[in-house]
Design an enzyme around this catalytic site. Sequence first.
Site, short mmCIF file in Angstrom:
data_model
loop_
_atom_site.label_atom_id
_atom_site.label_comp_id
_atom_site.label_asym_id
_atom_site.label_seq_id
_atom_site.Cartn_x
_atom_site.Cartn_y
_atom_site.Cartn_z
CB ALA A 65 -1.13 0.02 1.15
N GLY A 109 0.63 -5.13 0.90
CA GLY A 109 -0.89 -5.18 0.05
C GLY A 109 -0.32 -5.63 -1.44
CD GLU A 112 -2.40 -7.70 2.81
OE1 GLU A 112 -2.04 -6.36 2.63
OE2 GLU A 112 -2.49 -7.92 4.15
CD GLU A 132 1.84 -5.59 5.64
OE1 GLU A 132 2.57 -6.40 5.96
OE2 GLU A 132 1.03 -5.65 4.73
N1 CO8 Z 1 4.78 3.17 -0.65
C1 CO8 Z 1 4.91 4.39 -1.08
N2 CO8 Z 1 6.13 4.62 -1.83
C2 CO8 Z 1 6.96 3.49 -2.01
C3 CO8 Z 1 6.56 2.14 -1.41
C4 CO8 Z 1 5.36 2.17 -0.71
N3 CO8 Z 1 4.96 0.92 -0.20
N4 CO8 Z 1 7.81 1.15 -1.90
C5 CO8 Z 1 8.35 2.10 -2.43
N5 CO8 Z 1 8.32 3.28 -2.69
C6 CO8 Z 1 8.75 4.34 -3.39
C7 CO8 Z 1 9.97 4.96 -2.45
O1 CO8 Z 1 9.44 5.93 -1.61
C8 CO8 Z 1 10.74 5.39 -3.49
O2 CO8 Z 1 10.15 6.66 -4.04
P1 CO8 Z 1 11.19 8.23 -3.89
O3 CO8 Z 1 12.19 7.77 -5.11
O4 CO8 Z 1 10.33 9.11 -4.41
O5 CO8 Z 1 11.80 8.03 -2.54
C9 CO8 Z 1 10.61 4.45 -4.74
O6 CO8 Z 1 9.36 3.76 -4.39
C10 CO8 Z 1 11.70 3.55 -4.95
O7 CO8 Z 1 11.75 2.83 -3.63
P2 CO8 Z 1 13.28 2.68 -2.96
O8 CO8 Z 1 14.25 3.83 -3.23
O9 CO8 Z 1 12.86 2.27 -1.44
O10 CO8 Z 1 13.87 1.31 -3.65
P3 CO8 Z 1 14.64 0.23 -3.34
O11 CO8 Z 1 14.97 -0.76 -4.40
O12 CO8 Z 1 15.88 0.93 -2.17
O13 CO8 Z 1 13.68 -0.59 -2.15
C11 CO8 Z 1 11.87 -1.75 -1.38
C12 CO8 Z 1 12.56 -1.41 -2.61
C13 CO8 Z 1 12.90 -2.82 -0.43
C14 CO8 Z 1 10.73 -2.46 -1.75
C15 CO8 Z 1 11.62 -0.58 -0.49
O14 CO8 Z 1 10.99 0.48 -1.33
C16 CO8 Z 1 10.48 -0.79 0.59
O15 CO8 Z 1 11.03 -1.30 1.76
N6 CO8 Z 1 9.24 -0.62 0.51
C17 CO8 Z 1 8.13 -0.36 1.32
C18 CO8 Z 1 7.73 -1.77 1.53
C19 CO8 Z 1 6.71 -2.01 2.52
O16 CO8 Z 1 6.75 -1.70 3.75
N7 CO8 Z 1 5.29 -2.50 2.01
C20 CO8 Z 1 4.34 -2.64 3.04
C21 CO8 Z 1 3.51 -1.39 3.05
S1 CO8 Z 1 1.89 -1.38 4.10
C22 CO8 Z 1 0.87 -2.15 3.59
O17 CO8 Z 1 1.00 -2.73 2.36
C23 CO8 Z 1 -0.65 -2.27 4.19
C24 CO8 Z 1 -1.39 -3.47 3.26
C25 CO8 Z 1 -2.75 -2.63 3.13
C26 CO8 Z 1 -3.76 -3.73 2.94
C27 CO8 Z 1 -3.62 -3.80 1.29
C28 CO8 Z 1 -4.72 -4.48 0.57
C29 CO8 Z 1 -4.27 -5.02 -0.91
#
Ligand code: CO8
Length: 258
Positions: A65, A109, A112, A132
């Site tokens: 998400a 998400g 999921e 999460e």
């Molecule tokens: N939300 C918003 N932006 C994101 C997300 C995210 N989940 N993941 C990555 N991005 C963005 C980063 O902020 C970044 O943007 P910017 O360049 O503007 O800073 C861009 O994508 C590239 O990301 P990274 O620079 O971090 O790329 P890396 O290759 O270094 O890392 C990762 C990749 C490991 C995937 C890392 O981006 C990461 O850990 N992302 C977050 C993962 C996470 O915690 N996901 C869970 C989110 S909570 C959730 O999903 C609740 C579910 C709710 C239900 C949904 C039902 C379908």
Amino acid sequence: MSYETILLDKREAVGVITLNRPKALNALNNQLMDELTAALRDLEADDEIGCIVITGSEKAFAAGADIKQMAEKDYTDVFMEDFITANWEEATRVRKPIIAAVAGFALGGGCELAMMCDFIIAAENAKFGQPEITIGVIPGGGGTQRLTRFVGKSKAMDMVLTGRHMDAAEALASGLVSRVVPTEDLLDEALDTAEKITTYSRPAVMLAKESVNRAYETTLAEGVRFERRVFHSLFAFEDQSEGMAAFIEKRRPQFKNR
Ligand code: CO8
């Protein structure tokens, strides 16, 4: 309808939805989920379409998400808008089969959403996780429930409590995905699989999907009863006579989806 965060492509009888927010690793925001919902409804209503593929990019199926959008919400917001349930579960309502073709990150998400599909084909570079916990919450799109059903309690606890990623080999070994293919072959494999499904009798396919899903919702005895009723009901379709006659006559069946 034109879309900004997904691509919708109809390749003969297969509908392909590509999640398309590359700068955010396909993070799922409300706009994307609204568009995904609309595209799924379009494909479900389209008589030409027999199977659906949802995919992302080579780097990410979806990294979860959209944390930037979620960060602005408080309890009242998420409760009043019924955050998640409102527009995030359309994939579970679709009666046609949906294949998730996952390369790169399928986190939170994203994992999921993949699990809401009927089965997952993974690229060798796929990474699954429910991270999460690392941002102070828990899965909210069915992750604690579906992941546990897929991989069992021990591994689900491990994933949900540590937030670690699972690679494609581990996902295959633990039953989360049905097969792993070279990353460059992912879409072709998913399309070939979807095309194959579209050659079968559509009512039989839809009822097979409904019957397998019953296994998650009911006891074994009730599930087997449900299956038998469905099995009997398939003899009401012309496709049953055609399929069996074609086998006996050593020819390809001409299913009419009726
Ligand atoms: N939300 C918003 N932006 C994101 C997300 C995210 N989940 N993941 C990555 N991005 C963005 C980063 O902020 C970044 O943007 P910017 O360049 O503007 O800073 C861009 O994508 C590239 O990301 P990274 O620079 O971090 O790329 P890396 O290759 O270094 O890392 C990762 C990749 C490991 C995937 C890392 O981006 C990461 O850990 N992302 C977050 C993962 C996470 O915690 N996901 C869970 C989110 S909570 C959730 O999903 C609740 C579910 C709710 C239900 C949904 C039902 C379908």
